[in-house]
Design a protein around this motif. Structure first.
Motif, PDB file in Angstrom:
ATOM      1  N   TYR A  79       0.848  -1.188   0.000  1.00 18.35           N
ATOM      2  CA  TYR A  79       0.000   0.000   0.000  1.00 18.35           C
ATOM      3  C   TYR A  79       0.887   1.242   0.000  1.00 18.35           C
ATOM      4  N   PRO A  80       0.503   2.291  -0.709  1.00 18.41           N
ATOM      5  CA  PRO A  80       1.384   3.456  -0.879  1.00 18.41           C
ATOM      6  C   PRO A  80       1.864   4.076   0.421  1.00 18.41           C
ATOM      7  N   GLY A  81       0.969   4.268   1.383  1.00 17.29           N
ATOM      8  CA  GLY A  81       1.402   4.876   2.638  1.00 17.29           C
ATOM      9  C   GLY A  81       2.434   4.040   3.354  1.00 17.29           C
ATOM     10  N   ILE A  82       2.267   2.713   3.314  1.00 17.42           N
ATOM     11  CA  ILE A  82       3.235   1.803   3.940  1.00 17.42           C
ATOM     12  C   ILE A  82       4.553   1.829   3.170  1.00 17.42           C
ATOM     13  N   MET A 133       3.323  13.055   1.388  1.00 14.21           N
ATOM     14  CA  MET A 133       3.810  12.633   2.700  1.00 14.21           C
ATOM     15  C   MET A 133       5.184  13.211   2.987  1.00 14.21           C
ATOM     16  N   TRP A 134       6.058  13.267   1.984  1.00  6.95           N
ATOM     17  CA  TRP A 134       7.400  13.808   2.200  1.00  6.95           C
ATOM     18  C   TRP A 134       7.386  15.327   2.342  1.00  6.95           C
ATOM     19  N   ALA A 135       6.311  15.962   1.926  1.00  6.20           N
ATOM     20  CA  ALA A 135       6.165  17.401   2.143  1.00  6.20           C
ATOM     21  C   ALA A 135       5.553  17.703   3.508  1.00  6.20           C
ATOM     22  N   GLY A 136       5.179  16.656   4.255  1.00  3.49           N
ATOM     23  CA  GLY A 136       4.584  16.858   5.565  1.00  3.49           C
ATOM     24  C   GLY A 136       3.105  17.181   5.523  1.00  3.49           C
ATOM     25  N   ASP A 137       2.458  16.916   4.393  1.00  2.00           N
ATOM     26  CA  ASP A 137       1.037  17.213   4.227  1.00  2.00           C
ATOM     27  C   ASP A 137       0.223  16.033   4.747  1.00  2.00           C
ATOM     28  N   GLU A 138      -0.466  16.219   5.866  1.00  2.00           N
ATOM     29  CA  GLU A 138      -1.253  15.158   6.486  1.00  2.00           C
ATOM     30  C   GLU A 138      -2.726  15.220   6.104  1.00  2.00           C
ATOM     31  N   SER A 139      -3.076  16.076   5.180  1.00  2.00           N
ATOM     32  CA  SER A 139      -4.485  16.195   4.800  1.00  2.00           C
ATOM     33  C   SER A 139      -4.943  14.930   4.077  1.00  2.00           C
ATOM     34  N   PRO A 140      -6.226  14.602   4.138  1.00  2.00           N
ATOM     35  CA  PRO A 140      -6.718  13.369   3.522  1.00  2.00           C
ATOM     36  C   PRO A 140      -6.424  13.316   2.021  1.00  2.00           C
TER      37      PRO A 140
END
Length: 284
Positions: free
Chosen positions: A87-90, A146-153
């Motif tokens: 999965y991409p996030g993993i 994710m590497w930019a620190g963007d935690e938005s959905p």
């Protein structure tokens, strides 16, 4: 010009007990010999063209984490991760972990996947190629976010992430270098121009044409062609000579290649890494 090494085989004299010590020796020698990068395939079965499916194959990120602990300078990556495997996030979390533990030496090597045999064998979904490319583009978008620190959905066609948190963040700035493998002219090279820091192509007569196609995609995307590192995968065989390797590097350099990565089918041979280390010193 930089020189890298890919280790595609773990079939070594002495059997599985010798995999760890031989792999460790090759990684240390490559690191101390001045090679720029160390790569393993992200496959679970050995691939056709290298050996039988039943031959030993290590899981890629576990192998790279082991290599990270025993090296100091060499960069580390998979060539390349099939997008369907994780999965991409993993996957982004896995690459980030390698980057943190290696002190910023991780590559993010990724592609659309092709080996249906191992996916079927291990129960990994393997959708049609068009869908895999959609998954690849969403994965690249998620990685950048994710590497930019963007935690938005994130809400995509294939993936939904409610909070793509990535802590600790990667050490590499702005993020681990993204390398997309493959020479598909309509989709793969377009994604390179849009998202990647590097492309990986095969050492083949089609290489100049593939680079021209990449240049055209860069123009359409408003991307500087020179910003993308051009890497090429060539072969280091048991009977390769220093002169032959220099000829390969010279020929590829004429096409603007930045890094030649030699796939060492028998990396345990005594002359394998020293040949590449001598080559790296000559072309540095």
């Amino acid at each position: 010009m930089r020189i890298g090494i890919q280790i595609p085989s773990f079939t070594y004299p002495g059997g599985q007990e010798q995999i760890a010590p031989i792999f460790a020796r090759v990684a240390r020698d490559a690191d101390q010999g001045g090679l720029a990068s160390l790569w393993v395939m992200d496959h679970f079965f050995q691939i056709r063209g290298v050996g039988a499916a039943e031959e030993p194959m290590l899981e890629g990120y576990s192998a790279l984490s082991y290599a990270a602990a025993i090296t100091e300078r060499i960069t580390l990556g998979t060539m390349v991760t099939g997008v369907v495997y994780r999965y991409p996030g993993i996957l982004v979390k896995t690459v980030t972990t390698l980057d943190v533990l290696s002190g910023g030496r991780a590559w993010f090597g990724v592609g659309a996947a092709w080996n249906a045999e191992e996916s079927a064998g291990l129960g990994v979904p393997f959708p049609p190629v068009a869908e895999r490319f959609e998954q690849l583009e969403e994965t690249l978008r998620i990685a950048k976010r994710m590497w930019a620190g963007d935690e938005s959905p994130f809400e995509g066609k294939h993936y939904r992430l409610e909070r793509p948190l990535n802590s600790p963040p990667a050490v590499s700035r702005p993020h681990p270098r993204i390398l997309i493998g493959g020479g598909g002219e309509k989709k793969t090279l377009r994604l390179v121009a849009r998202y990647a820091d590097a492309t990986n192509l095969f050492d083949s007569p089609e290489l100049p044409h593939k680079l021209d196609v990449l240049r055209e995609h860069c123009a359409r995307e408003g991307r500087a062609y020179g910003d993308i590192e051009k890497t090429v995968l060539s072969v280091l065989s048991a009977d390769s000579t220093a002169g032959q390797l220099e000829d390969v590097v010279g020929r590829l350099g004429e096409h603007g290649v930045d890094q030649v990565i030699f796939s060492a089918r028998q990396p345990h041979l005594p002359n394998a890494v020293p040949l590449l280390a001598d080559l790296a010193a000559k072309v540095a």
